[in-house]
Design an enzyme around this catalytic site. Structure first.
Site, PDB file in Angstrom:
ATOM      1  N   VAL A  57       0.864  -1.181   0.000  1.00 40.26           N
ATOM      2  CA  VAL A  57       0.000   0.000   0.000  1.00 40.26           C
ATOM      3  C   VAL A  57       0.899   1.230   0.000  1.00 40.26           C
ATOM      4  O   VAL A  57       1.901   1.278   0.735  1.00 40.26           O
ATOM      5  CB  VAL A  57      -0.906   0.003   1.257  1.00 40.26           C
ATOM      6  CG1 VAL A  57      -1.747   1.277   1.331  1.00 40.26           C
ATOM      7  CG2 VAL A  57      -1.794  -1.239   1.282  1.00 40.26           C
ATOM      8  N   GLU A  67       5.629 -15.276   2.659  1.00 41.78           N
ATOM      9  CA  GLU A  67       6.747 -15.068   3.573  1.00 41.78           C
ATOM     10  C   GLU A  67       6.746 -13.625   4.043  1.00 41.78           C
ATOM     11  O   GLU A  67       6.422 -12.729   3.261  1.00 41.78           O
ATOM     12  CB  GLU A  67       8.079 -15.357   2.874  1.00 41.78           C
ATOM     13  CG  GLU A  67       8.441 -16.815   2.865  1.00 41.78           C
ATOM     14  CD  GLU A  67       8.594 -17.345   1.456  1.00 41.78           C
ATOM     15  OE1 GLU A  67       8.787 -16.538   0.537  1.00 41.78           O
ATOM     16  OE2 GLU A  67       8.490 -18.570   1.281  1.00 41.78           O
ATOM     17  N   ASN A 106       8.366  -7.042  10.371  1.00 41.81           N
ATOM     18  CA  ASN A 106       7.248  -6.346   9.700  1.00 41.81           C
ATOM     19  C   ASN A 106       5.951  -6.554  10.492  1.00 41.81           C
ATOM     20  O   ASN A 106       5.060  -7.312  10.115  1.00 41.81           O
ATOM     21  CB  ASN A 106       7.107  -6.856   8.264  1.00 41.81           C
ATOM     22  CG  ASN A 106       6.242  -5.945   7.413  1.00 41.81           C
ATOM     23  OD1 ASN A 106       5.520  -5.091   7.935  1.00 41.81           O
ATOM     24  ND2 ASN A 106       6.302  -6.132   6.101  1.00 41.81           N
ATOM     25  N   TYR A 165      -1.942 -10.332   8.484  1.00 37.68           N
ATOM     26  CA  TYR A 165      -2.099 -11.741   8.109  1.00 37.68           C
ATOM     27  C   TYR A 165      -2.722 -12.549   9.257  1.00 37.68           C
ATOM     28  O   TYR A 165      -3.562 -13.421   9.026  1.00 37.68           O
ATOM     29  CB  TYR A 165      -0.748 -12.336   7.682  1.00 37.68           C
ATOM     30  CG  TYR A 165      -0.162 -11.635   6.469  1.00 37.68           C
ATOM     31  CD1 TYR A 165      -0.954 -11.348   5.355  1.00 37.68           C
ATOM     32  CD2 TYR A 165       1.177 -11.237   6.438  1.00 37.68           C
ATOM     33  CE1 TYR A 165      -0.423 -10.687   4.250  1.00 37.68           C
ATOM     34  CE2 TYR A 165       1.707 -10.580   5.332  1.00 37.68           C
ATOM     35  CZ  TYR A 165       0.895 -10.306   4.246  1.00 37.68           C
ATOM     36  OH  TYR A 165       1.414  -9.647   3.156  1.00 37.68           O
TER      37      TYR A 165
END
Ligand SMILES: CC(C)(COP(=O)(O)OP(=O)(O)OC[C@H]1O[C@@H](n2cnc3c(N)ncnc32)[C@H](O)[C@@H]1OP(=O)(O)O)[C@@H](O)C(=O)NCCC(=O)NCCS
Length: 156
Positions: A79, A111, A116, A123
């Site tokens: 994004v 992955e 992050n 997720y």
């Protein structure tokens, strides 16, 4: 909580070669180790699922996914920096999951760097589970960083 996106305000469509300069601008701002334009070219050429989100004729997000033999690999989801936190990552991830479901995919793999945190939170919110880790998978500022392998079961 992400801002609620008004329906119709954003459109999703396949990526074509003419989009790649705008995509590269977003990619190089978002990642310390960005993909090259050639990688995006190759993904389009080999027929990977390449989608972008547009808002007022501007590209604000994109994603690339390969699909074969009941497996999908989400290779990129990004994004535009100034549009993060507005629900676009969720919008596009949901679209990619729906596309995979329509193509009879059983499992989506991806992955992600352990550092992050926002991506991992996205997720996890979408029920991806950790399968394991690839040691020293990514280049990093100092040395290398592991990859967390995540999977989402979407079998019927
Ligand atoms: C990771 C990324 C795709 C998330 O997209 P986004 O549009 O910013 O995220 P959304 O606004 O759709 O948020 C959806 C969910 O993601 C998680 N999330 C997003 N930003 C977060 C942050 N800064 N901190 C913690 N969780 C975050 C939350 O679970 C959020 O749900 P919530 O708002 O109900 O809490 C985006 O930040 C990005 O493009 N980052 C750079 C590229 C990248 O790292 N891609 C992933 C590679 S694996």
């Amino acid at each position: 909580m992400s801002a609620v996106i008004s329906p119709g305000e954003y459109s999703i469509r396949p990526i074509n070669e003419h989009d790649l300069d705008a995509i590269m601008a977003i990619e190089t701002e978002a990642y310390k180790f960005p993909w090259t334009k050639k990688i995006f070219h190759d993904c389009i050429r080999v027929g990977y699922c390449c989608r972008l989100v547009e808002h007022n004729n501007q590209i604000v997000a994109y994603s690339i996914m390969s699909m074969a033999a009941g497996e999908a690999h989400l290779l990129n989801l990004c994004v535009r920096h100034c549009s993060q936190g507005e629900g676009l990552g969720q919008l596009l991830l949901s679209e990619m999951i729906e596309i995979a479901q329509k193509r009879s995919v059983d499992t989506i793999f991806l992955e992600v760097r352990p550092s992050n945190k926002s991506a991992i939170a996205l997720y996890e919110k979408n029920n991806f589970n950790e399968l394991g880790r690839r040691k020293n998978y990514y280049p990093a500022g100092k040395g290398r960083e592991d990859a967390i392998i995540l999977a989402l079961d979407i079998s019927p």
